[in-house]
Design an enzyme around this catalytic site. Structure first.
Site, PDB file in Angstrom:
ATOM      1  N   CYS A 112       1.307  -7.977 -10.704  1.00  0.00           N
ATOM      2  CA  CYS A 112       0.977  -7.332  -9.417  1.00  0.00           C
ATOM      3  C   CYS A 112       2.128  -7.380  -8.422  1.00  0.00           C
ATOM      4  CB  CYS A 112      -0.262  -7.977  -8.827  1.00  0.00           C
ATOM      5  SG  CYS A 112      -1.606  -8.081 -10.010  1.00  0.00           S
ATOM      6  N   HIS A 259      -0.428  -6.932  -1.686  1.00  0.00           N
ATOM      7  CA  HIS A 259      -1.118  -6.609  -2.934  1.00  0.00           C
ATOM      8  C   HIS A 259      -2.628  -6.679  -2.667  1.00  0.00           C
ATOM      9  CE1 HIS A 259      -2.562  -6.425  -6.910  1.00  0.00           C
ATOM     10  NE2 HIS A 259      -2.890  -7.707  -6.969  1.00  0.00           N
ATOM     11  N   ASN A 289      -8.370  -3.661  -7.400  1.00  0.00           N
ATOM     12  CA  ASN A 289      -7.050  -4.201  -7.760  1.00  0.00           C
ATOM     13  C   ASN A 289      -6.445  -3.352  -8.891  1.00  0.00           C
ATOM     14  OD1 ASN A 289      -4.902  -5.704  -8.692  1.00  0.00           O
ATOM     15  ND2 ASN A 289      -5.992  -7.658  -8.677  1.00  0.00           N
TER      16      ASN A 289
HETATM   17  O1  UT7 Z   1      -4.104  -9.434  -8.945  1.00  0.00           O
HETATM   18  C1  UT7 Z   1      -4.227 -10.540  -9.800  1.00  0.00           C
HETATM   19  C2  UT7 Z   1      -4.555 -11.718  -9.024  1.00  0.00           C
HETATM   20  N1  UT7 Z   1      -5.969 -11.964  -9.016  1.00  0.00           N
HETATM   21  C3  UT7 Z   1      -6.538 -12.400  -7.902  1.00  0.00           C
HETATM   22  O2  UT7 Z   1      -5.920 -12.487  -6.876  1.00  0.00           O
HETATM   23  C4  UT7 Z   1      -7.968 -12.856  -7.932  1.00  0.00           C
HETATM   24  C5  UT7 Z   1      -8.096 -14.125  -7.119  1.00  0.00           C
HETATM   25  N2  UT7 Z   1      -9.455 -14.670  -7.126  1.00  0.00           N
HETATM   26  C6  UT7 Z   1     -10.462 -14.065  -6.444  1.00  0.00           C
HETATM   27  O3  UT7 Z   1     -10.285 -13.029  -5.827  1.00  0.00           O
HETATM   28  C7  UT7 Z   1     -11.781 -14.771  -6.415  1.00  0.00           C
HETATM   29  O4  UT7 Z   1     -11.637 -16.087  -6.903  1.00  0.00           O
HETATM   30  C8  UT7 Z   1     -12.887 -14.031  -7.242  1.00  0.00           C
HETATM   31  C9  UT7 Z   1     -13.257 -12.724  -6.570  1.00  0.00           C
HETATM   32  C10 UT7 Z   1     -12.409 -13.775  -8.665  1.00  0.00           C
HETATM   33  C11 UT7 Z   1     -14.148 -14.890  -7.300  1.00  0.00           C
HETATM   34  O5  UT7 Z   1     -14.613 -15.137  -5.963  1.00  0.00           O
HETATM   35  P1  UT7 Z   1     -14.995 -16.624  -5.500  1.00  0.00           P
HETATM   36  O6  UT7 Z   1     -15.490 -16.529  -4.139  1.00  0.00           O
HETATM   37  O7  UT7 Z   1     -13.795 -17.492  -5.781  1.00  0.00           O
HETATM   38  O8  UT7 Z   1     -16.214 -16.958  -6.433  1.00  0.00           O
HETATM   39  P2  UT7 Z   1     -16.341 -18.122  -7.524  1.00  0.00           P
HETATM   40  O9  UT7 Z   1     -15.495 -17.860  -8.702  1.00  0.00           O
HETATM   41  O10 UT7 Z   1     -16.189 -19.459  -6.825  1.00  0.00           O
HETATM   42  O11 UT7 Z   1     -17.851 -17.973  -7.941  1.00  0.00           O
HETATM   43  C12 UT7 Z   1     -18.930 -18.209  -7.020  1.00  0.00           C
HETATM   44  C13 UT7 Z   1     -20.218 -17.804  -7.686  1.00  0.00           C
HETATM   45  C14 UT7 Z   1     -20.372 -18.350  -9.111  1.00  0.00           C
HETATM   46  O12 UT7 Z   1     -21.740 -18.673  -9.294  1.00  0.00           O
HETATM   47  P3  UT7 Z   1     -22.254 -20.194  -9.230  1.00  0.00           P
HETATM   48  O13 UT7 Z   1     -21.456 -20.929 -10.276  1.00  0.00           O
HETATM   49  O14 UT7 Z   1     -21.924 -20.652  -7.832  1.00  0.00           O
HETATM   50  O15 UT7 Z   1     -23.695 -20.082  -9.507  1.00  0.00           O
HETATM   51  C15 UT7 Z   1     -20.025 -17.177  -9.976  1.00  0.00           C
HETATM   52  O16 UT7 Z   1     -20.651 -17.214 -11.241  1.00  0.00           O
HETATM   53  O17 UT7 Z   1     -20.258 -16.392  -7.806  1.00  0.00           O
HETATM   54  C16 UT7 Z   1     -20.590 -16.042  -9.147  1.00  0.00           C
HETATM   55  N3  UT7 Z   1     -20.008 -14.748  -9.458  1.00  0.00           N
HETATM   56  C17 UT7 Z   1     -20.654 -13.587  -9.236  1.00  0.00           C
HETATM   57  N4  UT7 Z   1     -21.870 -13.335  -8.747  1.00  0.00           N
HETATM   58  C18 UT7 Z   1     -22.238 -12.051  -8.637  1.00  0.00           C
HETATM   59  C19 UT7 Z   1     -18.768 -14.478  -9.969  1.00  0.00           C
HETATM   60  N5  UT7 Z   1     -18.620 -13.153 -10.089  1.00  0.00           N
HETATM   61  C20 UT7 Z   1     -19.770 -12.577  -9.638  1.00  0.00           C
HETATM   62  C21 UT7 Z   1     -20.212 -11.257  -9.518  1.00  0.00           C
HETATM   63  N6  UT7 Z   1     -21.444 -11.040  -8.998  1.00  0.00           N
HETATM   64  N7  UT7 Z   1     -19.440 -10.205  -9.853  1.00  0.00           N
END
Ligand code: UT7
Length: 332
Positions: A112, A259, A289
Site C-alpha cells: 500500500c 493510504h 482499501n
Molecule cells: O492496507 C493494508 C493495511 N491494513 C490495515 O491497515 C488494516 C488495519 N486493521 C484494521 O483496520 C482493523 O484492525 C480491522 C478493521 C481489520 C478490524 O477492526 P478492529 O476494530 O481492530 O476489530 P477487531 O479485530 O478487534 O475485532 C473486534 C470484533 C471481533 O469480535 P469479538 O472477538 O470481539 O467477538 C471480531 O470478530 O469484531 C469482530 N469482527 C466483525 N464483526 C462484524 C471482525 N470483522 C467483523 C465484521 N463484521 N466484518
C-alpha cells in the site's frame, strides 16, 4: 536539487460495486459494524479484468491528462501486489499496451506504500539520469482475488481499481522518507505457488510454516490489530520525517493524502500529529482499501475537483505489507 512535478493523473475502477449489505449475505457482519469500524460503505470489484488492463486504462488517462504522448515517456513504474503473471512484469505489459517504445519498465512490490515508493524512485532517476525526464507510474490492484470471502475481518475491507500519474522533471521541491520493518513480514501476507517438482521431496517446505503459520492457500492473512497499531504510529512518523527533510512541519501542509485502509487509522494519525482531520483527503467510504491504487486515485480526484493550487504543500503517506511505510512531501 532537481525536483519533480505531477503533470497528469488518471484512474480506473471496475463497474461492479458491492455495498456493505452485500457482505451480510455471505458473512456474519452488518452495515453498522463496517461503517463504524472502517468508514467503508462501498467498493468496486473486478469483473475479471486483469491488473494490466486497469493499469493501462488509468495510465492512458494520465498521459492524456498530462498532454504527453507515448514517445515522451522514458520510464514506466508499476506498483502492484497483484500482478497477473509471475513474469513478465505488469509494467512491461502496460508499456506495450500503451505503445510506449522508448522506455524501460519496472515493477515495484511495496504494497500500500507502493505509489510513495514509486514517486521516490521516479525522482531519483530524474535527478541522476539525463535520459529520464518523464515517468509514468501506474498502480493497478486486483486485491479481491487474494481475499478469503469466508473471513469477515478482511473480506469487507478491500476493493479493486487503478490510479496513475505522469511525473516530470521540474524545479520544484520534493522530499521523501521511506522505511521497511521486515520483522513484521508475517503481519500481512498471501502465499504464491510453493516450490517443488517431480524430482524433489519438498521436505524443506516446513520453512513456510516457520514464519507464516496462518497460510490459507493463496488467500491474504492479516493480523488486523497489530497492523492497526503499526499504522497509527508509523504514518505520523513518516510524515514528520519527510517534513523535517523539507524544512517545515506537518502543520504547514495544505493537504495530506493518506493510504485509505481505515477511517479510524487516519483519525488517530491526525490526532497523534495534532492536526485537524479536515487536512486529510478521504474517499475510503466509496472505494475501500485498494492498496497502492488508493493514493493516486485520491490525487486524481483532488485534481479533478481543482482542490490543488500551485504552491500548495502536499503530503502523501502510505503503509502496508512488508511491513513498509513512507511519506512524500512536495509543492504542487
Ligand atoms: O492496507 C493494508 C493495511 N491494513 C490495515 O491497515 C488494516 C488495519 N486493521 C484494521 O483496520 C482493523 O484492525 C480491522 C478493521 C481489520 C478490524 O477492526 P478492529 O476494530 O481492530 O476489530 P477487531 O479485530 O478487534 O475485532 C473486534 C470484533 C471481533 O469480535 P469479538 O472477538 O470481539 O467477538 C471480531 O470478530 O469484531 C469482530 N469482527 C466483525 N464483526 C462484524 C471482525 N470483522 C467483523 C465484521 N463484521 N466484518
Amino acid at each position: 536539487m532537481k525536483g519533480i512535478k505531477i503533470i497528469g493523473t488518471g484512474m480506473y475502477v471496475p463497474e461492479t460495486v458491492a455495498a456493505n449489505e452485500d457482505y451480510m449475505k455471505i458473512v456474519d457482519t452488518s452495515d453498522e459494524w463496517i461503517t463504524q469500524r472502517t468508514g467503508i460503505k462501498t467498493r468496486h470489484l473486478s469483473d475479471g479484468e486483469p491488473s494490466w488492463y486497469m493499469g493501462a486504462e488509468a495510465g492512458r488517462m494520465a498521459m492524456e491528462n498530462a498532454g504527453v504522448s507515448p514517445d515522451d515517456i522514458d520510464l514506466v513504474l508499476c506498483t502492484s501486489v497483484t500482478g497477473d503473471y509471475y513474469t513478465p512484469a505488469t509494467a512491461n505489459i502496460v508499456q506495450g499496451k500503451l505503445g510506449i517504445e522508448h522506455a524501460f519498465s519496472i515493477d515495484i512490490n511495496c504494497a500500500c506504500a507502493g505509489f510513495v515508493y514509486a514517486l521516490d524512485m521516479a525522482r531519483r532517476y530524474i535527478a541522476t539520469e539525463d535520459d529520464v525526464n518523464t515517468v509514468l507510474i501506474v498502480s493497478p490492484e486486483n486485491i479481491t482475488k487474494l481475499v478469503d470471502y469466508t473471513d469477515r475481518s478482511t473480506c469487507v475491507l478491500f476493493g479493486d481499481g487503478a490510479g496513475a500519474a505522469v511525473i516530470t522533471a521540474a524545479d520544484a521541491p520534493f522530499y521523501s522518507y521511506l522505511m521497511a520493518n521486515g520483522y513484521g513480514a508475517d503481519k500481512i501476507y498471501a502465499q504464491s505457488i510453493r516450490p517443488g517438482n517431480a524430482f524433489t521431496n519438498r521436505e524443506k517446505a516446513e520453512r513456510f510454516q516457520e514464519l507464516f503459520p496462518q497460510g490459507n492457500e493463496h488467500y491474504m492473512y492479516m493480523a488486523g490489530n497489530e497492523v492497526y497499531k503499526f499504522a497509527t504510529t508509523k504514518m505520523p512518523e513518516a510524515l514528520q520525517k519527510a517534513c523535517e527533510k523539507a524544512g517545515f512541519t506537518p502543520g504547514d501542509l495544505d493537504i495530506i493524502i493518506p493510504h485509505q485502509a481505515n477511517y479510524r487509522i487516519i483519525q488517530t494519525a491526525a490526532k497523534n500529529l495534532g492536526l485537524p482531520l479536515e487536512k486529510f483527503y478521504l474517499n475510503i467510504e466509496r472505494y475501500g482499501n485498494i492498496s497502492s491504487a488508493c493514493i493516486p486515485i485520491c490525487l486524481h480526484e483532488l485534481r479533478g475537483q481543482n482542490r490543488l493550487k500551485p504552491g500548495d504543500k502536499v503530503g502523501l503517506v502510505g503503509f502496508g505489507a512488508g511491513l513498509v511505510f513512507g511519506a512524500a512531501v512536495f509543492e504542487y
